[in-house]
Motif scaffolding. Structure first.
Motif, PDB file in Angstrom:
ATOM      1  N   PRO A   1     -69.821   4.643 -19.430  1.00 44.48           N
ATOM      2  CA  PRO A   1     -69.790   3.945 -18.238  1.00 44.48           C
ATOM      3  C   PRO A   1     -69.629   2.505 -18.545  1.00 44.48           C
ATOM      4  O   PRO A   1     -70.159   2.047 -19.551  1.00 44.48           O
ATOM      5  CB  PRO A   1     -71.391   4.152 -17.863  1.00 44.48           C
ATOM      6  CG  PRO A   1     -71.416   5.743 -18.437  1.00 44.48           C
ATOM      7  CD  PRO A   1     -70.626   5.773 -19.726  1.00 44.48           C
ATOM      8  N   GLY A   2     -69.160   1.696 -17.342  1.00 39.66           N
ATOM      9  CA  GLY A   2     -68.751   0.529 -17.536  1.00 39.66           C
ATOM     10  C   GLY A   2     -67.375   0.016 -18.192  1.00 39.66           C
ATOM     11  O   GLY A   2     -67.098  -1.018 -18.195  1.00 39.66           O
ATOM     12  N   GLN A   3     -66.749   1.097 -18.977  1.00 41.57           N
ATOM     13  CA  GLN A   3     -65.415   0.625 -19.476  1.00 41.57           C
ATOM     14  C   GLN A   3     -64.286   0.670 -18.553  1.00 41.57           C
ATOM     15  O   GLN A   3     -64.609   1.104 -17.598  1.00 41.57           O
ATOM     16  CB  GLN A   3     -65.077   1.575 -20.718  1.00 41.57           C
ATOM     17  CG  GLN A   3     -66.158   1.884 -21.663  1.00 41.57           C
ATOM     18  CD  GLN A   3     -65.648   2.827 -22.859  1.00 41.57           C
ATOM     19  OE1 GLN A   3     -64.951   3.628 -22.444  1.00 41.57           O
ATOM     20  NE2 GLN A   3     -65.836   2.275 -24.196  1.00 41.57           N
ATOM     21  N   ARG A   4     -63.224  -0.042 -19.039  1.00 41.11           N
ATOM     22  CA  ARG A   4     -61.974  -0.170 -18.162  1.00 41.11           C
ATOM     23  C   ARG A   4     -60.937   0.800 -18.678  1.00 41.11           C
ATOM     24  O   ARG A   4     -60.838   0.930 -20.026  1.00 41.11           O
ATOM     25  CB  ARG A   4     -61.567  -1.584 -18.155  1.00 41.11           C
ATOM     26  CG  ARG A   4     -62.452  -2.667 -17.536  1.00 41.11           C
ATOM     27  CD  ARG A   4     -61.616  -3.895 -17.471  1.00 41.11           C
ATOM     28  NE  ARG A   4     -60.602  -3.907 -16.212  1.00 41.11           N
ATOM     29  CZ  ARG A   4     -59.527  -4.568 -16.234  1.00 41.11           C
ATOM     30  NH1 ARG A   4     -59.082  -5.208 -17.422  1.00 41.11           N
ATOM     31  NH2 ARG A   4     -58.602  -4.513 -15.276  1.00 41.11           N
ATOM     32  N   LEU A   5     -60.514   1.441 -17.662  1.00 42.59           N
ATOM     33  CA  LEU A   5     -59.584   2.580 -18.141  1.00 42.59           C
ATOM     34  C   LEU A   5     -58.224   2.315 -17.491  1.00 42.59           C
ATOM     35  O   LEU A   5     -58.258   1.886 -16.122  1.00 42.59           O
ATOM     36  CB  LEU A   5     -59.828   3.959 -17.684  1.00 42.59           C
ATOM     37  CG  LEU A   5     -58.687   5.040 -17.659  1.00 42.59           C
ATOM     38  CD1 LEU A   5     -58.154   5.347 -19.215  1.00 42.59           C
ATOM     39  CD2 LEU A   5     -59.257   6.609 -16.955  1.00 42.59           C
ATOM     40  N   LEU A   6     -57.080   2.154 -17.935  1.00 44.14           N
ATOM     41  CA  LEU A   6     -55.559   1.949 -17.298  1.00 44.14           C
ATOM     42  C   LEU A   6     -55.125   3.230 -17.167  1.00 44.14           C
ATOM     43  O   LEU A   6     -54.803   4.070 -18.344  1.00 44.14           O
ATOM     44  CB  LEU A   6     -54.897   1.011 -18.123  1.00 44.14           C
ATOM     45  CG  LEU A   6     -53.491   0.875 -17.361  1.00 44.14           C
ATOM     46  CD1 LEU A   6     -53.392   0.439 -16.059  1.00 44.14           C
ATOM     47  CD2 LEU A   6     -52.642  -0.044 -18.545  1.00 44.14           C
ATOM     48  N   ASP A   7     -54.825   3.996 -16.084  1.00 44.81           N
ATOM     49  CA  ASP A   7     -53.960   5.182 -15.910  1.00 44.81           C
ATOM     50  C   ASP A   7     -52.626   5.019 -15.571  1.00 44.81           C
ATOM     51  O   ASP A   7     -52.345   4.614 -14.517  1.00 44.81           O
ATOM     52  CB  ASP A   7     -54.878   6.092 -14.961  1.00 44.81           C
ATOM     53  CG  ASP A   7     -54.260   7.484 -14.683  1.00 44.81           C
ATOM     54  OD1 ASP A   7     -53.586   8.042 -15.853  1.00 44.81           O
ATOM     55  OD2 ASP A   7     -54.377   8.179 -13.741  1.00 44.81           O
ATOM     56  N   VAL A   8     -51.537   5.083 -16.511  1.00 45.63           N
ATOM     57  CA  VAL A   8     -50.385   4.787 -16.216  1.00 45.63           C
ATOM     58  C   VAL A   8     -49.515   5.719 -15.643  1.00 45.63           C
ATOM     59  O   VAL A   8     -49.587   6.741 -16.239  1.00 45.63           O
ATOM     60  CB  VAL A   8     -49.558   4.429 -17.762  1.00 45.63           C
ATOM     61  CG1 VAL A   8     -48.168   3.757 -17.580  1.00 45.63           C
ATOM     62  CG2 VAL A   8     -50.390   3.068 -18.401  1.00 45.63           C
ATOM     63  N   GLY A   9     -49.040   5.611 -14.679  1.00 50.42           N
ATOM     64  CA  GLY A   9     -48.379   6.711 -13.789  1.00 50.42           C
ATOM     65  C   GLY A   9     -49.448   7.416 -13.323  1.00 50.42           C
ATOM     66  O   GLY A   9     -49.689   8.700 -13.371  1.00 50.42           O
TER      67      GLY A   9
END
Length: 429
Positions: free
Chosen positions: A197-205
């Motif tokens: 919780p609280g982390q940042r995720l980049l979902d590419v495509g």
């Protein structure tokens, strides 16, 4: 009694130097070949003209998409029977220039040309994409993505089902449900990334937002999802809003090369890297590395092909390139791992999911067949035939180990430092 099918079958066998394992049904209704086998239906002489003017896979595909060529019977069985003649010969198969020096082959071509008639073939089906080079610029990639993904969200709902996940599922048993297997795949990715919780995720495509929604809802992370498809983005934003996650999930129409608001704790790239291209792959890996925090993880889920003796030239399936994924390129898993390591990543785990993709494609194919009339109406008969052939042929390619798919878990390991991985890493299973 008409003997068109018998003559046609004999000439094709003479051309190929092998017996045809399927029946042949010609435009006059005549048939020849094993009565219990599926039938290759040659509906008109145009089919022969298309194949003769463009020998090889592309001519056959054009005839199929135009409706000049068909299969009566189970498509998977027919393709499996024909695989030895069409796809399994490998790098040692004779090239066209070598084959036409054979007097038997030349005689067969002349015989087929007489049956085809003197007219040239019609233009290729309108669904075919034609361009001079594979550039992988921002503009060309956007066009390629639009060709494949902006077919219509209603059509993709038919094929993919409620999960709207367009990558292989993760099956517990072959008789499980597609929805359960897709949920398990998304959860597997989240666990491999060790999302908190609280982390940042980049979902590419990010596609239609399935990974972004799952990660935010189930693991409490903030997600940025990027796609080049306007239709995907609109659909994903609607899902995010309906889930009440608008404060944690942002969906952008953006090239991954233009993302500048890192760093992220984790990056997921699921079924996207096939679009990057061999010449751009190292830049792709370096770009994702730069967007990660030290200690951050990348989960790269990507289709792979076997290595070839000569890796110096551009290699792509002509059907896939012209009709399905323009500018898509597959690389061996060893090449992918090497490029990730060259970019600075420490590769910590590689898992093959080849059989999982075959099961997934069989489900997608069944979904399409179950709503075939509606799918044709939504996307047009030519595009529907593209998808029917693409999914069946791809399922067989995975089943026959012609292609594979792998999840590669890599870490931006601090230097000096530790990866942050547990000593026994595969706790996600």
């Amino acid at each position: 009694m008409a003997d068109t099918a018998r003559r046609l079958k004999g000439l094709v066998e003479q051309l190929l130097g092998a017996p045809l394992p399927v029946r042949v049904r010609a435009w006059d209704g005549s048939e020849a070949g094993p009565p219990e086998a599926p039938a290759l239906v040659v509906r008109n002489r145009r089919a022969l003209r298309r194949i003769l003017w463009k020998p090889g896979e592309l001519g056959l595909v054009r005839a199929w998409i135009a409706g000049d060529l068909g299969i009566d019977g189970d498509l998977y069985t027919a393709l499996d029977l024909l695989a030895g003649l069409l796809w399994d010969r490998g790098e040692d198969a004779r090239g066209l220039a070598e084959a036409v020096r054979d007097p038997e082959v030349r005689a067969a071509v002349r015989g087929l040309a007489r049956m085809a008639g003197p007219l040239p073939p019609p233009p290729p089906p309108v669904e075919e994409v034609r361009r001079a080079r594979h550039l992988h610029t921002r503009r060309s990639d956007k066009r390629a993505i639009s060709h494949h993904y902006d077919v219509g969200n209603d059509f993709y709902e038919i094929v993919l089902g409620p999960s709207m996940v367009y990558s292989c599922a993760y099956w517990d048993t072959p008789d499980g449900t597609l929805e359960d297997a897709q949920r398990d795949k998304l959860e597997l990715v989240c666990r491999k990334l060790s999302l908190k919780p609280g982390q940042r995720l980049l979902d590419v495509g990010c596609g239609w937002g399935s990974m972004a929604v799952h990660a935010a809802r189930e693991h409490g992370v903030e997600v940025v999802g990027v796609t080049l498809s306007q239709e995907q983005a609109a659909y994903a934003r609607k899902r995010v809003a309906e889930e009440g996650l608008a404060d944690r999930v942002e969906i952008r129409v953006q090239d991954y090369r233009d993302v500048t608001d890192g760093p992220f704790d984790a990056i997921s790239s699921i079924g996207m890297a096939e679009h990057v291209g061999a010449e751009r792959y190292l830049d792709y890996a370096r770009g994702l590395y730069a967007l990660l925090k030290p200690g951050g993880r990348l989960l790269n889920h990507q289709i792979a092909r076997p290595p070839r003796r000569d890796e110096s030239s551009y290699a792509v399936d002509p059907f896939i390139d012209a009709y399905v994924f323009p500018d898509g390129e597959l690389a061996p898993i060893g090449t992918t791992v090497t490029q990730l390591e060259r970019a600075g990543f420490e590769v910590r785990d590689v898992e093959s999911l080849r059989e999982h993709y075959a099961l997934t494609l069989r489900c997608w194919g069944a979904n399409l067949e179950a709503q075939w009339v509606r799918a044709r109406r939504l996307t047009g008969p030519g595009r529907a035939r593209v998808w029917r052939l693409y999914m069946a042929a791809s399922a067989l390619a995975f089943e026959r180990n012609g292609i594979g798919v792998n999840q590669v878990l890599a870490v931006r390991t601090p230097q000096p430092g530790t990866s942050g991985m547990p000593l026994r890493a595969r706790t996600w299973n």
